[in-house]
Design a protein around this motif. Structure first.
Motif, PDB file in Angstrom:
ATOM      1  N   UNK A  86      23.849 -42.020 -27.501  1.00 45.28           N
ATOM      2  CA  UNK A  86      24.200 -40.655 -27.111  1.00 45.28           C
ATOM      3  C   UNK A  86      24.790 -40.661 -25.706  1.00 45.28           C
ATOM      4  N   UNK A  87      25.638 -39.690 -25.405  1.00 47.77           N
ATOM      5  CA  UNK A  87      26.328 -39.681 -24.109  1.00 47.77           C
ATOM      6  C   UNK A  87      25.379 -39.605 -22.915  1.00 47.77           C
ATOM      7  N   UNK A  88      24.484 -38.631 -22.900  1.00 45.15           N
ATOM      8  CA  UNK A  88      23.589 -38.421 -21.764  1.00 45.15           C
ATOM      9  C   UNK A  88      22.554 -37.387 -22.152  1.00 45.15           C
ATOM     10  N   UNK A  89      21.604 -37.178 -21.253  1.00 47.58           N
ATOM     11  CA  UNK A  89      20.617 -36.144 -21.560  1.00 47.58           C
ATOM     12  C   UNK A  89      21.221 -34.751 -21.462  1.00 47.58           C
ATOM     13  N   UNK A  90      22.389 -34.590 -20.839  1.00 46.16           N
ATOM     14  CA  UNK A  90      23.069 -33.291 -20.851  1.00 46.16           C
ATOM     15  C   UNK A  90      23.452 -32.914 -22.279  1.00 46.16           C
ATOM     16  N   UNK A  91      23.900 -33.908 -23.031  1.00 47.83           N
ATOM     17  CA  UNK A  91      24.259 -33.651 -24.425  1.00 47.83           C
ATOM     18  C   UNK A  91      23.031 -33.218 -25.210  1.00 47.83           C
ATOM     19  N   UNK A  92      21.895 -33.902 -25.007  1.00 44.74           N
ATOM     20  CA  UNK A  92      20.674 -33.559 -25.748  1.00 44.74           C
ATOM     21  C   UNK A  92      20.265 -32.117 -25.472  1.00 44.74           C
ATOM     22  N   UNK A  93      20.391 -31.693 -24.222  1.00 42.02           N
ATOM     23  CA  UNK A  93      20.062 -30.307 -23.913  1.00 42.02           C
ATOM     24  C   UNK A  93      21.024 -29.359 -24.614  1.00 42.02           C
ATOM     25  N   UNK A  94      22.303 -29.659 -24.616  1.00 42.56           N
ATOM     26  CA  UNK A  94      23.287 -28.790 -25.258  1.00 42.56           C
ATOM     27  C   UNK A  94      22.988 -28.603 -26.742  1.00 42.56           C
ATOM     28  N   UNK A  95      22.544 -29.667 -27.420  1.00 47.46           N
ATOM     29  CA  UNK A  95      22.239 -29.566 -28.846  1.00 47.46           C
ATOM     30  C   UNK A  95      21.081 -28.604 -29.082  1.00 47.46           C
ATOM     31  N   UNK A  96      19.969 -28.794 -28.365  1.00 44.76           N
ATOM     32  CA  UNK A  96      18.800 -27.938 -28.550  1.00 44.76           C
ATOM     33  C   UNK A  96      19.103 -26.506 -28.112  1.00 44.76           C
ATOM     34  N   UNK A  97      19.811 -26.354 -27.022  1.00 42.34           N
ATOM     35  CA  UNK A  97      20.139 -25.025 -26.512  1.00 42.34           C
ATOM     36  C   UNK A  97      21.016 -24.262 -27.499  1.00 42.34           C
ATOM     37  N   UNK A  98      22.038 -24.907 -28.032  1.00 47.95           N
ATOM     38  CA  UNK A  98      22.934 -24.240 -28.970  1.00 47.95           C
ATOM     39  C   UNK A  98      22.225 -23.947 -30.289  1.00 47.95           C
ATOM     40  N   UNK A  99      21.366 -24.853 -30.726  1.00 58.13           N
ATOM     41  CA  UNK A  99      20.591 -24.656 -31.950  1.00 58.13           C
ATOM     42  C   UNK A  99      19.745 -23.386 -31.855  1.00 58.13           C
ATOM     43  N   UNK A 100      19.053 -23.202 -30.741  1.00 57.56           N
ATOM     44  CA  UNK A 100      18.198 -22.028 -30.574  1.00 57.56           C
ATOM     45  C   UNK A 100      19.033 -20.775 -30.342  1.00 57.56           C
ATOM     46  N   UNK A 101      20.138 -20.923 -29.623  1.00 57.89           N
ATOM     47  CA  UNK A 101      21.001 -19.760 -29.398  1.00 57.89           C
ATOM     48  C   UNK A 101      21.538 -19.209 -30.727  1.00 57.89           C
ATOM     49  N   UNK A 102      21.991 -20.096 -31.598  1.00 58.27           N
ATOM     50  CA  UNK A 102      22.510 -19.626 -32.888  1.00 58.27           C
ATOM     51  C   UNK A 102      21.412 -19.009 -33.739  1.00 58.27           C
ATOM     52  N   UNK A 103      20.215 -19.580 -33.672  1.00 63.16           N
ATOM     53  CA  UNK A 103      19.070 -18.993 -34.374  1.00 63.16           C
ATOM     54  C   UNK A 103      18.783 -17.588 -33.860  1.00 63.16           C
ATOM     55  N   UNK A 104      18.770 -17.428 -32.552  1.00 65.64           N
ATOM     56  CA  UNK A 104      18.484 -16.131 -31.941  1.00 65.64           C
ATOM     57  C   UNK A 104      19.561 -15.107 -32.298  1.00 65.64           C
ATOM     58  N   UNK A 105      20.817 -15.486 -32.168  1.00 66.26           N
ATOM     59  CA  UNK A 105      21.905 -14.545 -32.438  1.00 66.26           C
ATOM     60  C   UNK A 105      21.972 -14.176 -33.916  1.00 66.26           C
ATOM     61  N   UNK A 106      21.678 -15.145 -34.808  1.00 65.55           N
ATOM     62  CA  UNK A 106      21.698 -14.848 -36.239  1.00 65.55           C
ATOM     63  C   UNK A 106      20.595 -13.859 -36.601  1.00 65.55           C
ATOM     64  N   UNK A 107      19.386 -14.057 -36.071  1.00 68.22           N
ATOM     65  CA  UNK A 107      18.279 -13.149 -36.365  1.00 68.22           C
ATOM     66  C   UNK A 107      18.572 -11.742 -35.853  1.00 68.22           C
ATOM     67  N   UNK A 108      19.163 -11.651 -34.666  1.00 72.30           N
ATOM     68  CA  UNK A 108      19.516 -10.342 -34.124  1.00 72.30           C
ATOM     69  C   UNK A 108      20.584  -9.668 -34.976  1.00 72.30           C
ATOM     70  N   UNK A 109      21.565 -10.444 -35.423  1.00 74.67           N
ATOM     71  CA  UNK A 109      22.634  -9.902 -36.253  1.00 74.67           C
ATOM     72  C   UNK A 109      22.084  -9.433 -37.606  1.00 74.67           C
ATOM     73  N   UNK A 110      21.218 -10.245 -38.208  1.00 74.74           N
ATOM     74  CA  UNK A 110      20.633  -9.874 -39.498  1.00 74.74           C
ATOM     75  C   UNK A 110      19.809  -8.594 -39.379  1.00 74.74           C
ATOM     76  N   UNK A 111      19.061  -8.477 -38.299  1.00 70.15           N
ATOM     77  CA  UNK A 111      18.247  -7.272 -38.110  1.00 70.15           C
ATOM     78  C   UNK A 111      19.139  -6.040 -37.932  1.00 70.15           C
ATOM     79  N   UNK A 112      20.248  -6.214 -37.217  1.00 73.80           N
ATOM     80  CA  UNK A 112      21.163  -5.096 -36.997  1.00 73.80           C
ATOM     81  C   UNK A 112      21.802  -4.651 -38.310  1.00 73.80           C
ATOM     82  N   UNK A 113      22.189  -5.602 -39.154  1.00 80.14           N
ATOM     83  CA  UNK A 113      22.768  -5.266 -40.463  1.00 80.14           C
ATOM     84  C   UNK A 113      21.745  -4.548 -41.335  1.00 80.14           C
ATOM     85  N   UNK A 114      20.488  -5.004 -41.279  1.00 80.93           N
ATOM     86  CA  UNK A 114      19.438  -4.390 -42.100  1.00 80.93           C
ATOM     87  C   UNK A 114      19.168  -2.945 -41.678  1.00 80.93           C
ATOM     88  N   UNK A 115      19.267  -2.669 -40.381  1.00 79.99           N
ATOM     89  CA  UNK A 115      18.969  -1.324 -39.901  1.00 79.99           C
ATOM     90  C   UNK A 115      20.138  -0.369 -40.131  1.00 79.99           C
TER      91      UNK A 115
END
Length: 480
Positions: free
Chosen positions: A106-135
């Motif tokens: 792997x390139x560096x620990x910066x890359x490892x952080x980017x993977x986990x950060x983006x993974x959680x960000x997409x999870x958070x944004x998807x849940x918020x979007x789904x809740x907004x559509x449901x309401x």
């Protein structure tokens, strides 16, 4: 003497924390970040990563690694979000369930952080979007697609990935060994000895802090960091975004648990750090955290209003510049301060999510998670809203009749008695000094103490003044 003139912490009376003795340590941390920026200047593109070897499988995994660390476009369609989830599932399944450790450089620990950060960000944004559509239910096609796929970006799946990465890497055992002064390699195992697993496992701990906070379990959020020491030697401190995220969520969790002194200390640390590094931060990285920086100032303003505390002069000046009259009204208390507390909380809190999929058939039953946590927080504010006014009266006397004070405040004496007893109990807080973040000593956090004997209130200055300041400075320096 006019009582209004004695209201605590007016604009000219807000105490300013004197210059600390920890400048050398803080400067060392700033230098660490400067080295990070210089090191990362030539590593912004994953295409420059050392070759992983021949073979179609290696190329496919390399493409997945690159995609996992790449932010998803804000305007991405729902189908793209589903596809991104599938890609993450495929990548993590390969890493976690292959026959033996995956040999990837792997390139560096910066890359490892980017993977986990983006993974959680997409999870958070998807849940918020789904809740907004449901309401709102405006798009029937998307609504049906979301209803048919309730497990996509589900909480269980995300938590399972993070816990699995931590378990595979044995990262908690390695960190515990380091704290004991032992060799972490002795407990790393065949997976934890690989940089890929070790780095992903480490930043998954920070990811768990974030996810548990988003779900509203603030105690568990802090518990996840038991094996990570919050100091400049920690790996997360080498990555600006990880450093910022860690202190934001730790500070917010402390605030929601009514441990305001600890929250102020966490926010103060990172805000001072940002103020010292902003002159040489890369524009893209600085832009990504500038909003969170403003949110931290809003949160520390809330905490100081609820528990007046000495601040670093840099933070104090920034608060007066950003909020001015709003800050003073929050400190004075009273009903007129409630809208300001709510406004700042909503602008600065995380984008909370619900742990379960929404009810698409009954939109009215879906409670907005942000509304839910805001209501809980505002109940706490309302319980303390008269504290500055009451303290301004009590500071004028050494002994005061309960009925007289009730007349000043225009409330029933027995209601005031109950409030005084509750407020005295709330002034005793758990304050962290060492050990796990949930640990701490019970201290009196107020600068005013009183005791009740029948209808008499005996008032005295709490014997915490100089000792509180010394404790605050000592532990803030330790955090640096």
């Amino acid at each position: 003497m006019n009582v209004q003139q004695r209201l605590p912490y007016q604009n000219e009376d807000i105490p300013v924390r004197p210059q600390q003795d920890s400048d050398d340590e803080e400067e060392a941390l700033v230098n660490d970040y400067r080295e990070q920026v210089q090191f990362d200047d030539g590593m912004s593109d994953l295409e420059r990563t050392t070759s992983l070897g021949a073979g179609q499988q290696a190329q496919d995994i390399q493409a997945q690694l690159t995609a996992a660390a790449t932010p998803l476009d804000y305007q991405a369609t729902l189908e793209t979000k589903f596809a991104s989830y599938d890609n993450y599932c495929s990548l993590f399944h390969y890493i976690l369930n292959s026959d033996g450790p995956v040999e990837l450089e792997v390139p560096s620990y910066y890359w490892a952080w980017d993977v986990i950060d983006e993974f959680i960000y997409q999870f958070n944004s998807f849940c918020s979007y789904r809740h907004r559509i449901a309401r709102k239910g405006e798009n029937d096609e998307e609504k049906q697609l979301l209803r048919e796929n309730p497990n996509t970006w589900g909480c269980y799946s995300v938590l399972n990935v993070l816990y699995s990465l931590i378990q595979r890497s044995q990262i908690n055992d390695q960190l515990a060994a380091i704290k004991r002064g032992e060799d972490p390699a002795a407990v790393a195992g065949e997976y934890g000895s690989r940089p890929l697993y070790r780095m992903l496992g480490y930043f998954s701990i920070i990811g768990l802090l974030r996810v548990h906070c988003l779900l509203g379990d603030f105690a568990l959020a802090l518990k996840t960091l038991d094996d990570i020491e919050l100091n400049k030697k920690a790996m997360f401190a080498r990555v600006m975004a990880a450093h910022f995220t860690t202190y934001y969520y730790v500070g917010f969790s402390y605030m929601m648990m009514r441990r305001y002194s600890d929250a102020i200390r966490m926010f103060s640390h990172i805000l001072i750090y940002v103020s010292r590094t902003k002159n040489f931060q890369k524009n893209a990285q600085y832009d990504s955290i500038s909003k969170k920086n403003d949110q931290m100032y809003a949160l520390i303003a809330i905490c100081v209003a609820l528990q007046p505390t000495r601040l670093d002069d840099t933070i104090h000046s920034a608060l007066r510049e950003k909020y001015g009259e709003q800050f003073l009204r929050m400190q004075r208390g009273g009903p007129e301060a409630l809208p300001i507390f709510e406004e700042l909380f909503r602008s600065a809190c995380p984008k909370f999510i619900s742990p379960v999929p929404p009810d698409f058939d009954n939109p009215e039953l879906n409670v907005d998670p942000i509304d839910h946590h805001c209501a809980i927080f505002m109940d706490e504010v309302k319980a303390n809203i008269w504290s500055p006014t009451v303290k301004s009266y009590l500071k004028l006397y050494t002994t005061m009749d309960l009925n007289k004070l009730a007349g000043f405040l225009e409330v029933e004496p027995e209601k005031l008695r109950g409030w005084l007893l509750v407020n005295k109990q709330r002034s005793r807080q758990v304050r962290w000094s060492e050990g796990g973040l949930l640990d701490g000593d019970i201290v009196n956090a107020s600068d005013l103490d009183y005791a009740m004997q029948g209808d008499l209130i005996h008032i005295s200055e709490a014997k915490v003044g100089r000792r509180l300041v010394d404790w605050y400075l000592r532990n803030l320096a330790r955090a640096y």
